[in-house]
Design a protein around this motif. Structure first.
Motif, PDB file in Angstrom:
ATOM      1  N   VAL A  91       0.844  -1.196   0.000  1.00  0.00           N
ATOM      2  CA  VAL A  91       0.000   0.000   0.000  1.00  0.00           C
ATOM      3  C   VAL A  91       0.879   1.245   0.000  1.00  0.00           C
ATOM      4  N   TYR A  92       0.351   2.305  -0.615  1.00  0.00           N
ATOM      5  CA  TYR A  92       1.142   3.540  -0.635  1.00  0.00           C
ATOM      6  C   TYR A  92       0.683   4.500   0.472  1.00  0.00           C
ATOM      7  N   PHE A  93       1.631   5.072   1.126  1.00  0.00           N
ATOM      8  CA  PHE A  93       1.447   6.190   2.042  1.00  0.00           C
ATOM      9  C   PHE A  93       2.818   6.856   2.160  1.00  0.00           C
ATOM     10  N   PRO A  94       2.903   8.078   2.606  1.00  0.00           N
ATOM     11  CA  PRO A  94       4.212   8.735   2.721  1.00  0.00           C
ATOM     12  C   PRO A  94       5.142   7.915   3.611  1.00  0.00           C
ATOM     13  N   ARG A  95       6.243   7.432   3.052  1.00  0.00           N
ATOM     14  CA  ARG A  95       7.134   6.527   3.793  1.00  0.00           C
ATOM     15  C   ARG A  95       7.753   7.181   5.024  1.00  0.00           C
TER      16      ARG A  95
END
Length: 256
Positions: A91-95
């Motif tokens: 999933v993408y979110f600000p790393r």
């Protein structure tokens, strides 16, 4: 926007780390006490290194508590990409949320250890020891912010580099140990010759440890120049680490 995710990551790290331990959060207390006792015996009793008239136990514990917060943040944030690659791949979110969560969970550990240190400080003060806590304690939150920014900057920079150079992960343990002995944790800044003071100031943790001791114990050899150098290095490291981290996060799955 990602406050809930940040909270869940902090909760995950706390629960997972202590779920299968006997003593649980008591390790937060045991770790600085054991380190302080070892330092007191080896450096205080055997090597007889000066502690600037401060009771050795308090001197070493003060440095240990501050250093442990930094070292914990640095070691854990430096593994951000490698240890969370499965999560990042789904999933993408600000790393950057992940290393920030490490800073917060480590802050909880620090506050527990700080309360233990303050308890010993009060005990020694009541018994007439030469320790002089002062109003400069109000600056401790600013010192903690610098500690968090410095460890985050170095951590995300090293984490970004480990996506290509895996052996940096193994080097980190030795690097942190060497850095500790290059920092006035087990010795006071006052024993460093004047012609080496500038070199000591180039270590941003020198200022942090000395300010910490100055606030709680009333003894510090740091000067304004040392503080400015430390702050400047902290900001440079953070911005370099942040921009490189943002660059690497876009393609790190191809190399991890």
């Amino acid at each position: 926007k990602y406050k809930f995710l940040l909270f869940m990551l902090v909760k995950r790290d706390f629960v997972v780390f202590y779920k299968q331990t006997i003593l649980g959060p008591l390790w937060y207390i045991i770790q600085p006490l054991v380190n302080t006792l070892v330092f007191t015996i080896i450096f205080g009793k055997v090597a007889k290194i000066s502690t600037d008239e401060i009771p050795p136990f308090l001197f070493y514990m003060c440095g240990t508590v501050a250093w442990t917060y930094f070292a914990t943040c640095l070691s854990q944030t430096s593994n951000t990409f490698v240890s969370n690659k499965d999560l990042f791949g789904k999933v993408y979110f600000p790393r950057i949320v992940v290393p920030i969560s490490v800073i917060l969970i480590s802050l909880l550990q620090f506050l527990i250890q700080l309360s233990i240190f303050i308890s010993f400080l009060i005990y020694y003060k009541i018994n007439g020891s030469s320790v002089n806590p002062n109003l400069n304690i109000i600056y401790i939150p600013l010192v903690l912010i610098q500690l968090g920014i410095l460890s985050l900057g170095f951590g995300i920079l090293i984490s970004s580099l480990t996506t290509k150079y895996k052996d940096l992960t193994f080097v980190m343990t030795f690097f942190i140990q060497i850095w500790m002995f290059a920092t006035p944790v087990v010795y006071p800044l006052s024993i460093i010759p004047e012609n080496y003071k500038l070199l000591a100031y180039l270590n941003p943790m020198t200022s942090v440890i000395e300010i910490f001791r100055g606030c709680f114990l009333g003894t510090s050899s740091i000067d304004f120049n040392g503080i400015i150098i430390s702050l400047a290095i902290t900001l440079v490291v953070f911005f370099v680490g942040f921009f490189y981290f943002n660059k690497v996060e876009k393609s790190f799955m191809d190399t991890v």
